[in-house]
Design a protein around this motif. Structure first.
Motif, PDB file in Angstrom:
ATOM      1  N   LEU A  13       0.827  -1.202   0.000  1.00 59.01           N
ATOM      2  CA  LEU A  13       0.000   0.000   0.000  1.00 59.01           C
ATOM      3  C   LEU A  13       0.865   1.257   0.000  1.00 59.01           C
ATOM      4  CD1 LEU A  13      -2.903   1.066   0.098  1.00 59.01           C
ATOM      5  CD2 LEU A  13      -2.733   1.024   2.590  1.00 59.01           C
ATOM      6  N   LEU A  14       1.927   1.266   0.786  1.00 60.74           N
ATOM      7  CA  LEU A  14       2.834   2.417   0.834  1.00 60.74           C
ATOM      8  C   LEU A  14       3.574   2.597  -0.493  1.00 60.74           C
ATOM      9  CD1 LEU A  14       4.291   2.094   4.444  1.00 60.74           C
ATOM     10  CD2 LEU A  14       2.640   3.780   3.601  1.00 60.74           C
ATOM     11  N   LYS A  15       3.993   1.493  -1.126  1.00 56.83           N
ATOM     12  CA  LYS A  15       4.654   1.584  -2.430  1.00 56.83           C
ATOM     13  C   LYS A  15       3.708   2.172  -3.472  1.00 56.83           C
ATOM     14  CE  LYS A  15       7.113  -1.710  -4.124  1.00 56.83           C
ATOM     15  NZ  LYS A  15       7.514  -3.050  -4.601  1.00 56.83           N
ATOM     16  N   LEU A  20       1.935   6.920  -6.578  1.00 58.38           N
ATOM     17  CA  LEU A  20       0.917   7.921  -6.898  1.00 58.38           C
ATOM     18  C   LEU A  20       1.448   9.335  -6.663  1.00 58.38           C
ATOM     19  CD1 LEU A  20      -1.961   8.720  -7.687  1.00 58.38           C
ATOM     20  CD2 LEU A  20      -2.608   8.393  -5.292  1.00 58.38           C
ATOM     21  N   ILE A  21       2.186   9.527  -5.594  1.00 59.05           N
ATOM     22  CA  ILE A  21       2.777  10.845  -5.315  1.00 59.05           C
ATOM     23  C   ILE A  21       3.780  11.214  -6.410  1.00 59.05           C
ATOM     24  CG2 ILE A  21       4.316  12.100  -3.744  1.00 59.05           C
ATOM     25  CD1 ILE A  21       2.901  10.591  -1.443  1.00 59.05           C
ATOM     26  N   GLN A  22       4.623  10.252  -6.804  1.00 54.90           N
ATOM     27  CA  GLN A  22       5.588  10.513  -7.876  1.00 54.90           C
ATOM     28  C   GLN A  22       4.882  10.837  -9.186  1.00 54.90           C
ATOM     29  OE1 GLN A  22       8.670   7.549  -8.278  1.00 54.90           O
ATOM     30  NE2 GLN A  22       8.869   7.330  -6.063  1.00 54.90           N
ATOM     31  N   LEU A  23       3.783  10.123  -9.465  1.00 50.90           N
ATOM     32  CA  LEU A  23       3.015  10.394 -10.674  1.00 50.90           C
ATOM     33  C   LEU A  23       2.416  11.794 -10.625  1.00 50.90           C
ATOM     34  CD1 LEU A  23       1.786   9.519 -13.384  1.00 50.90           C
ATOM     35  CD2 LEU A  23      -0.110   8.516 -12.075  1.00 50.90           C
ATOM     36  N   SER A  24       1.909  12.184  -9.490  1.00 55.91           N
ATOM     37  CA  SER A  24       1.327  13.526  -9.347  1.00 55.91           C
ATOM     38  C   SER A  24       2.374  14.604  -9.582  1.00 55.91           C
ATOM     39  CB  SER A  24       0.714  13.697  -7.959  1.00 55.91           C
ATOM     40  OG  SER A  24      -0.361  12.823  -7.791  1.00 55.91           O
ATOM     41  N   SER A  99       5.180   2.946 -13.896  1.00 56.62           N
ATOM     42  CA  SER A  99       5.501   2.401 -12.569  1.00 56.62           C
ATOM     43  C   SER A  99       4.268   2.414 -11.676  1.00 56.62           C
ATOM     44  CB  SER A  99       6.621   3.195 -11.907  1.00 56.62           C
ATOM     45  OG  SER A  99       7.824   3.047 -12.614  1.00 56.62           O
ATOM     46  N   TYR A 100       3.540   3.519 -11.712  1.00 56.15           N
ATOM     47  CA  TYR A 100       2.318   3.604 -10.912  1.00 56.15           C
ATOM     48  C   TYR A 100       1.315   2.547 -11.343  1.00 56.15           C
ATOM     49  CZ  TYR A 100      -2.189   5.041  -9.172  1.00 56.15           C
ATOM     50  OH  TYR A 100      -3.417   5.034  -8.582  1.00 56.15           O
ATOM     51  N   TRP A 101       1.148   2.383 -12.641  1.00 53.32           N
ATOM     52  CA  TRP A 101       0.193   1.401 -13.152  1.00 53.32           C
ATOM     53  C   TRP A 101       0.553   0.004 -12.652  1.00 53.32           C
ATOM     54  CZ3 TRP A 101       0.371  -2.850 -16.448  1.00 53.32           C
ATOM     55  CH2 TRP A 101      -0.870  -3.326 -16.876  1.00 53.32           C
ATOM     56  N   LEU A 102       1.848  -0.348 -12.693  1.00 52.72           N
ATOM     57  CA  LEU A 102       2.276  -1.665 -12.225  1.00 52.72           C
ATOM     58  C   LEU A 102       2.019  -1.838 -10.728  1.00 52.72           C
ATOM     59  CD1 LEU A 102       5.612  -2.058 -14.220  1.00 52.72           C
ATOM     60  CD2 LEU A 102       3.471  -3.316 -14.570  1.00 52.72           C
ATOM     61  N   GLU A 103       2.333  -0.820  -9.944  1.00 53.24           N
ATOM     62  CA  GLU A 103       2.080  -0.881  -8.497  1.00 53.24           C
ATOM     63  C   GLU A 103       0.589  -1.013  -8.211  1.00 53.24           C
ATOM     64  OE1 GLU A 103       4.176  -1.265  -6.042  1.00 53.24           O
ATOM     65  OE2 GLU A 103       5.929  -1.070  -7.328  1.00 53.24           O
ATOM     66  N   GLN A 104      -0.193  -0.275  -8.933  1.00 50.30           N
ATOM     67  CA  GLN A 104      -1.645  -0.335  -8.753  1.00 50.30           C
ATOM     68  C   GLN A 104      -2.178  -1.730  -9.088  1.00 50.30           C
ATOM     69  OE1 GLN A 104      -4.055   1.701 -11.699  1.00 50.30           O
ATOM     70  NE2 GLN A 104      -5.327   2.562 -10.072  1.00 50.30           N
ATOM     71  N   GLN A 105      -1.681  -2.327 -10.167  1.00 51.99           N
ATOM     72  CA  GLN A 105      -2.112  -3.671 -10.549  1.00 51.99           C
ATOM     73  C   GLN A 105      -1.744  -4.694  -9.480  1.00 51.99           C
ATOM     74  OE1 GLN A 105      -4.166  -4.310 -13.187  1.00 51.99           O
ATOM     75  NE2 GLN A 105      -4.143  -2.084 -13.154  1.00 51.99           N
ATOM     76  N   GLN A 106      -0.540  -4.565  -8.907  1.00 53.44           N
ATOM     77  CA  GLN A 106      -0.129  -5.491  -7.847  1.00 53.44           C
ATOM     78  C   GLN A 106      -1.021  -5.337  -6.620  1.00 53.44           C
ATOM     79  OE1 GLN A 106       4.041  -4.814  -7.172  1.00 53.44           O
ATOM     80  NE2 GLN A 106       4.657  -5.972  -8.979  1.00 53.44           N
ATOM     81  N   MET A 107      -1.336  -4.108  -6.268  1.00 51.32           N
ATOM     82  CA  MET A 107      -2.200  -3.875  -5.120  1.00 51.32           C
ATOM     83  C   MET A 107      -3.601  -4.441  -5.380  1.00 51.32           C
ATOM     84  SD  MET A 107      -3.296  -0.381  -3.184  1.00 51.32           S
ATOM     85  CE  MET A 107      -4.528   0.067  -4.386  1.00 51.32           C
ATOM     86  N   LEU A 108      -4.140  -4.201  -6.569  1.00 48.23           N
ATOM     87  CA  LEU A 108      -5.466  -4.713  -6.904  1.00 48.23           C
ATOM     88  C   LEU A 108      -5.489  -6.236  -6.935  1.00 48.23           C
ATOM     89  CD1 LEU A 108      -6.596  -2.193  -9.645  1.00 48.23           C
ATOM     90  CD2 LEU A 108      -7.431  -2.367  -7.296  1.00 48.23           C
ATOM     91  N   GLU A 109      -4.410  -6.838  -7.371  1.00 49.19           N
ATOM     92  CA  GLU A 109      -4.319  -8.300  -7.363  1.00 49.19           C
ATOM     93  C   GLU A 109      -4.386  -8.823  -5.930  1.00 49.19           C
ATOM     94  OE1 GLU A 109      -4.282 -12.080  -8.708  1.00 49.19           O
ATOM     95  OE2 GLU A 109      -4.458 -10.276  -9.921  1.00 49.19           O
ATOM     96  N   GLY A 110      -3.720  -8.144  -5.012  1.00 49.44           N
ATOM     97  CA  GLY A 110      -3.794  -8.529  -3.606  1.00 49.44           C
ATOM     98  C   GLY A 110      -5.203  -8.389  -3.053  1.00 49.44           C
ATOM     99  N   VAL A 111      -5.882  -7.322  -3.436  1.00 50.35           N
ATOM    100  CA  VAL A 111      -7.266  -7.116  -2.986  1.00 50.35           C
ATOM    101  C   VAL A 111      -8.167  -8.201  -3.569  1.00 50.35           C
ATOM    102  CG1 VAL A 111      -9.259  -5.579  -3.153  1.00 50.35           C
ATOM    103  CG2 VAL A 111      -7.001  -4.645  -2.613  1.00 50.35           C
ATOM    104  N   ARG A 112      -7.983  -8.541  -4.834  1.00 49.48           N
ATOM    105  CA  ARG A 112      -8.801  -9.592  -5.463  1.00 49.48           C
ATOM    106  C   ARG A 112      -8.619 -10.926  -4.744  1.00 49.48           C
ATOM    107  NH1 ARG A 112      -6.492  -7.901 -10.600  1.00 49.48           N
ATOM    108  NH2 ARG A 112      -7.793  -6.241 -11.387  1.00 49.48           N
ATOM    109  N   LYS A 113      -7.355 -11.240  -4.441  1.00 47.64           N
ATOM    110  CA  LYS A 113      -7.088 -12.499  -3.742  1.00 47.64           C
ATOM    111  C   LYS A 113      -7.716 -12.494  -2.360  1.00 47.64           C
ATOM    112  CE  LYS A 113      -2.814 -13.757  -6.079  1.00 47.64           C
ATOM    113  NZ  LYS A 113      -1.353 -13.887  -5.951  1.00 47.64           N
ATOM    114  N   LYS A 114      -7.595 -11.379  -1.664  1.00 47.66           N
ATOM    115  CA  LYS A 114      -8.145 -11.256  -0.315  1.00 47.66           C
ATOM    116  C   LYS A 114      -9.660 -11.428  -0.334  1.00 47.66           C
ATOM    117  CE  LYS A 114      -7.010  -9.661   3.873  1.00 47.66           C
ATOM    118  NZ  LYS A 114      -6.243 -10.524   4.732  1.00 47.66           N
TER     119      LYS A 114
END
Length: 128
Positions: A13-15, A20-24, A99-114
């Motif tokens: 989540l922090l990554k 997102l901050i870097q993208l902004s 980079s943001y897109w990849l991080e977001q996809q990894q986070m969403l994958e974790g949410v889907r699994k959960k």
């Protein structure tokens, strides 16, 4: 849920938040470049329209106006993005965006699994 798993989830989540901050920040820098282009192009357009008036010429229709405007805008845009600074800003924006897109996809994958939500190819397999 174990402490280690919670730590991994918080780290992900922090990554994602950091990405997102870097993208902004990169988006803001890119928007400044674009704003500079628009300001210069609009200034050029007003000068061009003033030169028409001093010559006693007029712009006859929207088509002619858009032709003048697009020529000026294209020239300003191309000139600005030939500079190394603008290319670096654009490159950083694209790199950080991916980079943001990849991080977001990894986070969403974790949410889907959960939540035990199937991903698209798992849904397709059940229909077969």
């Amino acid at each position: 849920m174990g402490t280690q798993q919670q730590t991994c989830e918080i780290n992900q989540l922090l990554k994602t938040f950091d990405a997102l901050i870097q993208l902004s920040q990169a988006s803001f820098d890119y928007q400044l470049v674009l704003a500079d282009i628009w300001i210069k192009a609009f200034s050029e357009l007003t000068q061009e329209l003033a030169s028409y008036e001093t010559k006693g010429e007029t712009i006859e229709d929207w088509r002619q106006f858009l032709e003048v405007w697009s020529n000026i805008f294209d020239r300003e845009f191309a000139q600005k993005f030939r500079s190394e600074d603008a290319q670096a800003i654009q490159g950083k924006f694209l790199k950080v965006g991916m980079s943001y897109w990849l991080e977001q996809q990894q986070m969403l994958e974790g949410v889907r699994k959960k939540l035990e939500v199937p991903i698209c190819n798992q849904v397709d397999e059940t229909k077969v």
